[in-house]
Design a protein around this motif. Structure first.
Motif, PDB file in Angstrom:
ATOM      1  N   UNK A 195       0.828  -1.218   0.000  1.00 24.05           N
ATOM      2  CA  UNK A 195       0.000   0.000   0.000  1.00 24.05           C
ATOM      3  C   UNK A 195       0.860   1.266   0.000  1.00 24.05           C
ATOM      4  N   UNK A 196       1.782   1.373   0.954  1.00 24.97           N
ATOM      5  CA  UNK A 196       2.627   2.575   1.060  1.00 24.97           C
ATOM      6  C   UNK A 196       3.956   2.305   0.344  1.00 24.97           C
ATOM      7  N   UNK A 197       4.087   2.876  -0.852  1.00 20.48           N
ATOM      8  CA  UNK A 197       5.274   2.610  -1.668  1.00 20.48           C
ATOM      9  C   UNK A 197       6.253   3.777  -1.592  1.00 20.48           C
ATOM     10  N   UNK A 198       7.497   3.468  -1.273  1.00 20.70           N
ATOM     11  CA  UNK A 198       8.546   4.500  -1.261  1.00 20.70           C
ATOM     12  C   UNK A 198       8.869   4.867  -2.711  1.00 20.70           C
ATOM     13  N   UNK A 199       8.740   6.149  -3.044  1.00 17.05           N
ATOM     14  CA  UNK A 199       9.039   6.567  -4.421  1.00 17.05           C
ATOM     15  C   UNK A 199      10.301   7.416  -4.515  1.00 17.05           C
ATOM     16  N   UNK A 200      10.685   8.090  -3.464  1.00 23.00           N
ATOM     17  CA  UNK A 200      11.820   9.019  -3.549  1.00 23.00           C
ATOM     18  C   UNK A 200      12.665   8.905  -2.286  1.00 23.00           C
ATOM     19  N   UNK A 201      13.987   8.997  -2.465  1.00 21.32           N
ATOM     20  CA  UNK A 201      14.884   8.968  -1.314  1.00 21.32           C
ATOM     21  C   UNK A 201      15.932  10.067  -1.449  1.00 21.32           C
ATOM     22  N   UNK A 202      15.881  11.038  -0.520  1.00 16.91           N
ATOM     23  CA  UNK A 202      16.897  12.091  -0.462  1.00 16.91           C
ATOM     24  C   UNK A 202      17.954  11.697   0.560  1.00 16.91           C
ATOM     25  N   UNK A 203      19.204  11.599   0.124  1.00 19.43           N
ATOM     26  CA  UNK A 203      20.306  11.316   1.064  1.00 19.43           C
ATOM     27  C   UNK A 203      21.081  12.613   1.279  1.00 19.43           C
ATOM     28  N   UNK A 204      21.184  13.018   2.529  1.00 17.63           N
ATOM     29  CA  UNK A 204      21.900  14.256   2.881  1.00 17.63           C
ATOM     30  C   UNK A 204      23.299  13.877   3.401  1.00 17.63           C
ATOM     31  N   UNK A 205      24.278  13.900   2.539  1.00 16.53           N
ATOM     32  CA  UNK A 205      25.646  13.506   2.933  1.00 16.53           C
ATOM     33  C   UNK A 205      26.292  14.675   3.665  1.00 16.53           C
ATOM     34  N   UNK A 206      26.270  14.632   5.012  1.00 16.63           N
ATOM     35  CA  UNK A 206      26.760  15.768   5.795  1.00 16.63           C
ATOM     36  C   UNK A 206      27.784  15.393   6.863  1.00 16.63           C
ATOM     37  N   UNK A 207      28.015  14.072   7.058  1.00 12.48           N
ATOM     38  CA  UNK A 207      28.964  13.654   8.093  1.00 12.48           C
ATOM     39  C   UNK A 207      30.090  12.805   7.505  1.00 12.48           C
ATOM     40  N   UNK A 208      31.182  12.694   8.285  1.00 12.49           N
ATOM     41  CA  UNK A 208      32.269  11.777   7.962  1.00 12.49           C
ATOM     42  C   UNK A 208      32.384  10.801   9.126  1.00 12.49           C
ATOM     43  N   UNK A 209      32.293   9.511   8.824  1.00 10.95           N
ATOM     44  CA  UNK A 209      32.388   8.467   9.851  1.00 10.95           C
ATOM     45  C   UNK A 209      33.822   7.950   9.874  1.00 10.95           C
ATOM     46  N   UNK A 210      34.477   7.973  11.036  1.00 10.06           N
ATOM     47  CA  UNK A 210      35.870   7.513  11.120  1.00 10.06           C
ATOM     48  C   UNK A 210      35.979   5.996  11.168  1.00 10.06           C
ATOM     49  N   UNK A 211      34.847   5.297  11.043  1.00 13.73           N
ATOM     50  CA  UNK A 211      34.858   3.837  11.047  1.00 13.73           C
ATOM     51  C   UNK A 211      34.651   3.259  12.428  1.00 13.73           C
ATOM     52  N   UNK A 212      34.695   4.116  13.448  1.00 18.30           N
ATOM     53  CA  UNK A 212      34.510   3.656  14.825  1.00 18.30           C
ATOM     54  C   UNK A 212      33.290   4.311  15.471  1.00 18.30           C
ATOM     55  N   UNK A 213      32.399   4.821  14.621  1.00 17.96           N
ATOM     56  CA  UNK A 213      31.162   5.398  15.140  1.00 17.96           C
ATOM     57  C   UNK A 213      31.258   6.840  15.566  1.00 17.96           C
ATOM     58  N   UNK A 214      32.363   7.502  15.223  1.00 18.06           N
ATOM     59  CA  UNK A 214      32.508   8.932  15.541  1.00 18.06           C
ATOM     60  C   UNK A 214      32.227   9.747  14.288  1.00 18.06           C
ATOM     61  N   UNK A 215      31.334  10.716  14.399  1.00 22.34           N
ATOM     62  CA  UNK A 215      30.898  11.488  13.245  1.00 22.34           C
ATOM     63  C   UNK A 215      31.314  12.949  13.377  1.00 22.34           C
TER      64      UNK A 215
END
Length: 880
Positions: A195-215
């Motif tokens: 019934x509820x179909x996802x049609x659009x996805x906006x990705x806001x690339x605003x962080x850098x992840x150091x690989x250890x969960x720190x942004x």
């Protein structure tokens, strides 16, 4: 709302974002360019990664695309559900450090509601649970009530892929109505139903992840959006699934027409109809981008898709080959967005027909064999097909493992995949070993042996470095191919080429082969039997097909330098004959853009004067600006002119005779300068023996000579700086330093001798007698072997007739030395055997002559023990 078609929606999206200052870029190839992390492009963002990472500068900071994509992660579900497919088109708008959340959200809403005409009341945005900024934009700027904005966790609404850039997402869902729902009371956005179909996805690339969960916040924030074109069409056209939108429905109907069946009348047949509809789309687009059916990588994905579709065609009762005809419908429905499909359609049909024909030859027999295997399993009560049997189906009948697996799963059985992989590896090992054997001519067997012997190449590169010709043959490293594409290592054969192939000591040309949309970097040019010339290299852009007309461009600077070096080789040979004598005969040569190498028969090393004379003579002829003239004549006629020929070389009836004024005349098929003055300069950099009676000269010409002298000057300047003198004073300064060093060395040795004597002290009271032979065995600290020998000589004079044994701990290493006089030797004393026995005690070894010997060891702590043992060893040596 109007039910726009797929082609209309694609056009509307791109034009909308062009109106917002975006550059509409053509879809990239399905073959990733310089990206080894992907086998096939699987998202709109994937080909734009270099722009997001900063590795490349984007053509504009705002870009929009409709990207063809393939995902095969759920391939086993394709057909079984109406949700799954391998091929899709991804609409996207991208910002590289330009606009951010406000514009991205506003434009996605504007396009869906005002351009496409979706009902705003049926649209629901979702955001990442902590993204209050996105919430404010949706609520305050767009006017969406708070209860209609859904907050989801990291798993659903935060995009990241390991370490690196990442960020929250905001998706837009469309309520398709109760008829598509599950009917459960709590059914809402996020429910698994349709019934509820996802049609659009906006990705806001605003962080850098150091690989250890720190942004940390990115300096340059990016926008990466995606909207599946087929999904949008499902919503706009209000149909059940992607297989019901206009273009796929036309294709689906064509499958039904071929099979003489009706969709939605039999679920088992519907599975096959959907699978064929999807797979032929993927196959058509893959082939158009130059992916060929093979047993590895992308080619294997294509082969699986084609053979699965062919097998399901059989299940539907379709007789004969049908995929090529079906591909026509794919092309007809998609050529608006992808005109290359129309341009390459004959090629696409040919590849599909060839692969389908290959499979059709074995499929019936293979299915019968598999049926027999299944019956055998049933008798034994087994549910797992052996890896060996699965490999037989793969190797003999062309059944990809997935196809066998799929057929067996329908009967509730599986495969021993581990054993299958072991059988596969065994076959690869055999194939590798087979390639290491030789063909019937005794040469290493290669893919080139499979080329039609009638194929030949005409060389047209004596007068031109650019030419046009048609591709006659393509090969990968393993097999003949109809096409090669981006990233593949391959060999291209054409009818006519300006590229000189490696021959007669001259290295093959490099350069590029291109069409309007494709580029191939030639790394080497090789000559094969039958006059075939292969251009070996790598596709760096697009694809090449057999029959394509291509432009061939030789690397101009490299060819020019090769010509200088080759012509200089002719001058060198004549100069060697002039200076050393007529016995000089060429034994080999190598001519590259960087240098030349010439091997010749001569019985001794050249003197510096001879080298200087040869070099001067070659440079004299270069300065004479001699014209280089090439004549084609009969071999016998050529020999009568006095032209030099290689001894033992097999020449054709007509040969090229290259003359340089009256100085040099040789038979040669290589490329040369127009006159000797072009060579500019010649320098011999080495002369050495390489075999009995064979010498080798290495030399430089032109810019190579000047680069050589620049390097020599730089080294001289560096030496002068280290000597703190001018370059003209370097030799005097070195002579002065050498004399100074000699004096200091002499003084140093004298001091060391005095120190050694001082360290030893008066040791004559340590002299003992062993069976009538005097023995002086003692140790001294920090004296090297030279010092011990000098001490030994001095002590021998004091001792007279007898044996001297000295040991020293010199920097943690043991030094042992023994001296035996003539009289002691006559009684049986042997210096070599003496130190050898002592060395074993200190963890070392050594030996020497009867009169003097030395040894080493690793254990200084046992020196006293070794000294003590000397008397016993000597006693055993003395004759009674």
């Amino acid at each position: 709302m109007r039910a726009y078609g797929v082609n209309e929606l694609r056009k509307m999206f791109l034009e909308f974002f062009e109106s917002k200052g975006h550059l509409a870029m053509k879809s990239f190839s399905l073959i990733p360019h310089n990206d080894k992390s992907l086998l096939i492009i699987n998202s709109g963002m994937a080909p734009l990664k270099p722009y997001f990472t900063g590795a490349e500068k984007p053509p504009r900071t705002r870009v929009t695309t409709c990207q063809k994509c393939i995902r095969t992660g759920d391939i086993e579900n394709v057909g079984k559900t109406a949700r799954h497919g391998t091929f899709f088109e991804m609409l996207g708008n991208f910002s590289f450090g330009d606009y951010f959340k406000h514009e991205a959200i506003a434009w996605s809403w504007e396009f869906l509601t005002q351009v496409v005409g979706l009902d705003p009341e049926r649209l629901y945005p979702s955001i990442y649970e902590n993204d209050d900024e996105a919430f404010e934009i949706w609520n305050k700027e767009i006017g969406i009530a708070p209860e209609r904005i859904f907050r989801f966790g990291k798993e659903d609404n935060f995009w990241e892929h390991g370490a690196g850039p990442c960020g929250p997402c905001s998706e837009i869902y469309y309520d398709r109505g109760e008829k598509y729902g599950c009917g459960k009371p709590g059914c809402t956005v996020g429910c698994d139903c349709d019934r509820y179909m996802e049609v659009w996805n906006n990705v806001f690339t605003q962080f850098d992840n150091d690989g250890e969960g720190n942004y940390t916040a990115l300096k340059q924030k990016n926008i990466d959006t995606g909207m599946g074109l087929e999904r949008l069409a499902v919503v706009v056209q209000d149909v059940d699934s992607i297989f019901d939108v206009d273009t796929l429905q036309a294709l689906r109907n064509k499958v039904c027409e071929f099979a003489k069946v009706e969709y939605k009348s039999d679920e088992a047949k519907d599975v096959s109809i959907r699978l064929i509809t999807d797979h032929i789309r993927s196959a058509t687009f893959m082939i158009s981008d130059g992916i060929m059916p093979t047993n590895e990588g992308r080619g294997y994905v294509l082969r699986r898709l084609i053979r699965r579709a062919a097998r399901h065609g059989r299940l539907l009762g379709i007789e004969g080959s049908f995929l090529g005809k079906l591909s026509e419908t794919v092309i007809e429905g998609s050529k608006d967005g992808y005109p290359e499909l129309e341009e390459k359609k004959e090629f696409i049909f040919k590849v599909l027909a060839k692969e389908e024909e290959k499979f059709n030859k074995t499929i019936d027999q293979g299915l019968n064999i598999l049926a027999g295997m299944e019956a055998n399993m049933q008798e034994k009560g087994e549910k797992v097909l052996s890896g060996t049997n699965a490999f037989v189906l793969y190797d003999t009948y062309g059944f990809p493992l997935d196809l066998t697996k799929e057929i067996l799963e329908e009967k509730g059985c599986t495969i021993d995949e581990k054993a299958f992989q072991e059988a596969m590896e065994e076959q690869r090992t055999k194939a590798r070993n087979a390639r290491e054997t030789t063909n019937y001519m005794g040469a290493d067997a290669t893919v080139y042996d499979e080329i039609d012997p009638s194929v030949t190449t005409e060389f047209v590169g004596y007068d031109s470095l650019v030419g046009q010709s048609q591709i006659t043959v393509l090969t990968t490293d393993k097999e003949l191919a109809d096409a090669v594409s981006d990233g593949e290592h391959a060999t291209i054969f054409v009818e006519k080429t300006p590229f000189y192939a490696t021959m007669g000591g001259q290295e093959g040309d490099t350069g590029v082969i291109c069409t309007e949309d494709a580029e191939f970097v030639v790394e080497d040019t090789i000559k094969l039997l039958g006059g075939k010339v292969g251009h070996v290299g790598r596709v760096t852009k697009g694809m090449f097909k057999v029959g394509d007309t291509v432009t061939l461009k030789v690397a101009e600077a490299a060819r020019a330098n090769t010509c200088k070096n080759h012509s200089a080789t002719h001058l060198l040979q004549k100069a060697l004959k002039t200076v050393l004598g007529n016995h000089v005969e060429q034994k080999g040569s190598l001519v590259t853009p960087d240098r030349l190498r010439f091997d010749f028969a001569h019985f001794e090393a050249m003197t510096p004067e001879e080298i200087a004379s040869v070099e001067a003579l070659v440079n004299k002829e270069i300065q004479e600006n001699l014209p280089v003239v090439t004549q084609i004549m009969n071999i016998e006629e050529a020999k009568k002119t006095g032209a030099m020929a290689l001894f033992g070389e097999k020449y054709s009836e007509n040969v090229r005779v290259v003359s340089m004024g009256d100085f040099s005349k040789e038979l040669c098929g290589g490329t040369h300068v127009a006159n000797t003055g072009v060579i500019s300069a010649f320098k011999i950099v080495s002369e050495a023996g390489i075999a009995a009676g064979v010498r080798r000269i290495e030399a430089l010409t032109g810019e190579g000579v000047f680069a050589y002298y620049r390097d020599v000057e730089a080294r001289l300047a560096q030496a002068a700086a280290m000597l703190k003198s001018g370059t003209h004073e370097v030799c005097d300064k070195i002579a002065h330093l050498q004399a100074e060093i000699k004096t200091l060395q002499s003084e140093n040795e004298s001091l060391k001798s005095k120190l050694a004597q001082g360290a030893l002290g008066n040791v004559m009271d340590k002299v003992t007698e062993v069976k009538g032979v005097k023995l002086l065995a003692t140790s001294v600290e920090d004296v090297d072997m030279n010092g011990l020998r000098e001490l030994g000589d001095q002590l021998k004079e004091k001792l007279g007739d007898g044996v001297i044994v000295l040991a020293s701990n010199n920097g943690g290493k043991v030094c042992l030395m023994a001296m035996v006089t003539d009289g002691a030797q006559k009684k049986g004393a042997h210096a070599g055997n003496l130190v050898k026995g002592m060395a074993q005690i200190v963890g070392g070894g050594g030996g020497g002559r009867p009169n003097m010997a030395q040894a080493g060891g690793k254990n200084p702590a046992r020196i006293p023990e070794a000294i003590q043992a000397a008397a016993g060893i000597l006693e055993n040596q003395i004759k009674a």
